[in-house]
Design a protein around this motif. Sequence first.
Motif, PDB file in Angstrom:
ATOM      1  N   ASP A  12     -56.386 -47.877 -80.067  1.00  0.00           N
ATOM      2  CA  ASP A  12     -56.465 -48.509 -78.846  1.00  0.00           C
ATOM      3  C   ASP A  12     -58.036 -49.288 -79.309  1.00  0.00           C
ATOM      4  N   GLN A  13     -58.255 -50.483 -78.391  1.00  0.00           N
ATOM      5  CA  GLN A  13     -59.457 -51.112 -78.639  1.00  0.00           C
ATOM      6  C   GLN A  13     -59.986 -51.429 -77.284  1.00  0.00           C
ATOM      7  N   HIS A  14     -61.434 -51.432 -77.304  1.00  0.00           N
ATOM      8  CA  HIS A  14     -62.221 -51.477 -76.283  1.00  0.00           C
ATOM      9  C   HIS A  14     -63.452 -52.402 -76.562  1.00  0.00           C
ATOM     10  N   PRO A  91     -64.284 -52.364 -89.464  1.00  0.00           N
ATOM     11  CA  PRO A  91     -64.959 -52.021 -88.129  1.00  0.00           C
ATOM     12  C   PRO A  91     -66.290 -51.737 -87.937  1.00  0.00           C
ATOM     13  N   SER A 111     -59.898 -44.882 -79.826  1.00  0.00           N
ATOM     14  CA  SER A 111     -60.189 -46.361 -79.536  1.00  0.00           C
ATOM     15  C   SER A 111     -61.193 -46.922 -80.169  1.00  0.00           C
ATOM     16  N   LEU A 112     -61.063 -47.931 -80.933  1.00  0.00           N
ATOM     17  CA  LEU A 112     -62.171 -48.690 -81.801  1.00  0.00           C
ATOM     18  C   LEU A 112     -62.968 -49.789 -81.052  1.00  0.00           C
ATOM     19  N   PRO A 113     -63.934 -50.140 -81.299  1.00  0.00           N
ATOM     20  CA  PRO A 113     -64.551 -51.437 -80.596  1.00  0.00           C
ATOM     21  C   PRO A 113     -63.622 -52.635 -81.212  1.00  0.00           C
ATOM     22  N   GLU A 114     -63.565 -53.535 -80.499  1.00  0.00           N
ATOM     23  CA  GLU A 114     -62.655 -54.907 -81.101  1.00  0.00           C
ATOM     24  C   GLU A 114     -63.068 -55.236 -82.534  1.00  0.00           C
ATOM     25  N   LEU A 115     -62.464 -55.407 -83.468  1.00  0.00           N
ATOM     26  CA  LEU A 115     -62.485 -55.653 -84.690  1.00  0.00           C
ATOM     27  C   LEU A 115     -63.206 -56.909 -85.107  1.00  0.00           C
TER      28      LEU A 115
END
Length: 226
Positions: A12-14, A91, A111-115
């Motif tokens: 996911d992304q956040h 990332p 969940s990763l920060p937005e690329l």
Amino acid sequence: MIAALGPFFAVDQHAPGSLAEPPWHSMAELVDDPSVLRERITQTRAYLGAVSGQEPDAIEVRVAASVTHLGLVARLISPALAAAVLDNRVPILSLAQLHWQPVLGGAFPLSLPELPPATPDNLVERLQLELLNGPVAAVTRAFEISAHILVGNVASALNGAATAIANAAPTLAEPAHTLTTQLLSTASLRSSHTTDPFRRRSCCLIYRAAPAHNGPLCADCTLDHD
């Protein structure tokens, strides 16, 4: 496209800087609060015992710790490597910026920060900085088991991610292999393995989770000479 490579790649992304909200947790808890990592190892120990038909006490703590570590670093490395191979993106990571759900039995939700935008230059150096010297190194330092095993786990996770990418998308096999070979040749990892074929110089110990310590060996294990 990354998710199509397999469950260890799906994320996911956040928004960068956003706080983890339930059911998500910040991965920084693993190093900021030693009890969180101990609980994760304890849960892994119980899980390994359950799937092998044994009581948790039959599983050595060091085995559970190694398996926990390997699962964590493989989950971190896989999507980052795929983003670099697919889109020339790396990332910008720290454990505080990573959100996860600490479930067991496979690839836990991540969940990763937005690329950031694609930048094709210096992928190896940026993966070292943002991934291997970042969250992977931070998690690894928290484990009180042999450094030989831990660095082998990191190398195995890299090789495993590249292999999974190649199997899922053969057209990506060459760039995945090239990038991974460069990473495995860096100072911190070059002594952890041999090549052609890849074989780590240590064992992750998973075979010892089976009754009588008689489980199968991983394909890249130093103990497997067949």
